[in-house]
Design a protein around this motif. Structure first.
Motif: not given
Lengths: 212, 10
Positions: A146-149, A193-195, A199-206
């Motif tokens: 997550t921190i790398t993201s 693609d990373f953005f 948005i769809t995963k990291v911002l939802k806690g995954k």
């Protein structure tokens, strides 16, 4: 200086600090591409040689010195201090396939055929693709911490914000640098693609995980 | 294409 550039610069600063903090706190550089980090150090070293030839502002000089020194520190931490944690088996992108064509292009397409200008152009072109070893590494391992993201999101946002800055400067200052704009757009497109995943995963806690 | 000799951007 406009708001887009200021936030862009702060985002760039935040990205570098996030990466250094991650490495320092975890005593590890797992999941980070050393090749991308070497390319970024090369980008800053070739672009900011004008520190010695022209003065713009204190802000400008301080930021340049910060970018050069932190990029060297990052490379040092990865290849010396935390070398045991460096995941070189997955960092297998062939950087010569970036550096050589980009060097050739900088010689052919530039604003002025002078050493400093060619080096500046080289750094602009190289920066646009310097993240590829990192993205390649993530696609090989299929995941990112997550921190790398967060690091990658801040790093990618910086150039996207610069595009808004260039639109602003074109309309309000008549400033337009075709080389920087084209390279900046290429750079931002590489992150799209990373953005989307962010948005769809990291911002939802995954965490980011890719299908094999 | 207008460009600055002195590069003010980072």
């Amino acid at each position: 200086m406009n708001i887009f550039r200021l936030i862009g610069d702060m985002s760039h600063l935040l990205a570098i600090i996030l990466l250094l903090l991650k490495m320092w706190k975890t005593r590890s550089c797992a999941g980070i591409s050393g090749k991308s980090q070497i390319l970024f150090a090369l980008v800053f070293a070739s672009r900011y040689l004008d520190l010695f030839t022209s003065f713009v502002s204190v802000y400008n000089s301080v930021m340049k010195i910060f970018f050069i020194s932190t990029s060297l520190l990052t490379v040092y931490l990865m290849y010396f201090k935390f070398r045991a944690t460096y995941d070189s088996n997955h960092d297998t992108f062939r950087v010569e396939f970036l550096v050589i064509p980009v060097g050739g292009l900088a010689f052919l397409v530039n604003h002025e055929f002078s050493p400093l200008e060619i080096l500046w152009t080289f750094s602009i072109y190289l920066e646009s693709v310097a993240i590829l070893p990192q993205l390649f590494m993530m696609s090989k391992t299929g995941e990112a911490e997550t921190i790398t993201s967060h690091y990658l999101f801040a790093l990618g946002s910086y150039r996207a914000l610069y595009i808004l800055n260039w639109v602003y400067r074109y309309y309000f200052e008549g400033f337009f640098d075709l080389i920087a704009v084209v390279a900046g757009c290429v750079q931002t497109i590489l992150y799209c693609d990373f953005f989307y995943l962010y948005i769809t995963k990291v911002l939802k806690g995954k965490r980011i995980t890719l299908p094999a | 294409i207008k460009k600055d000799k002195k590069k003010d951007e980072l």
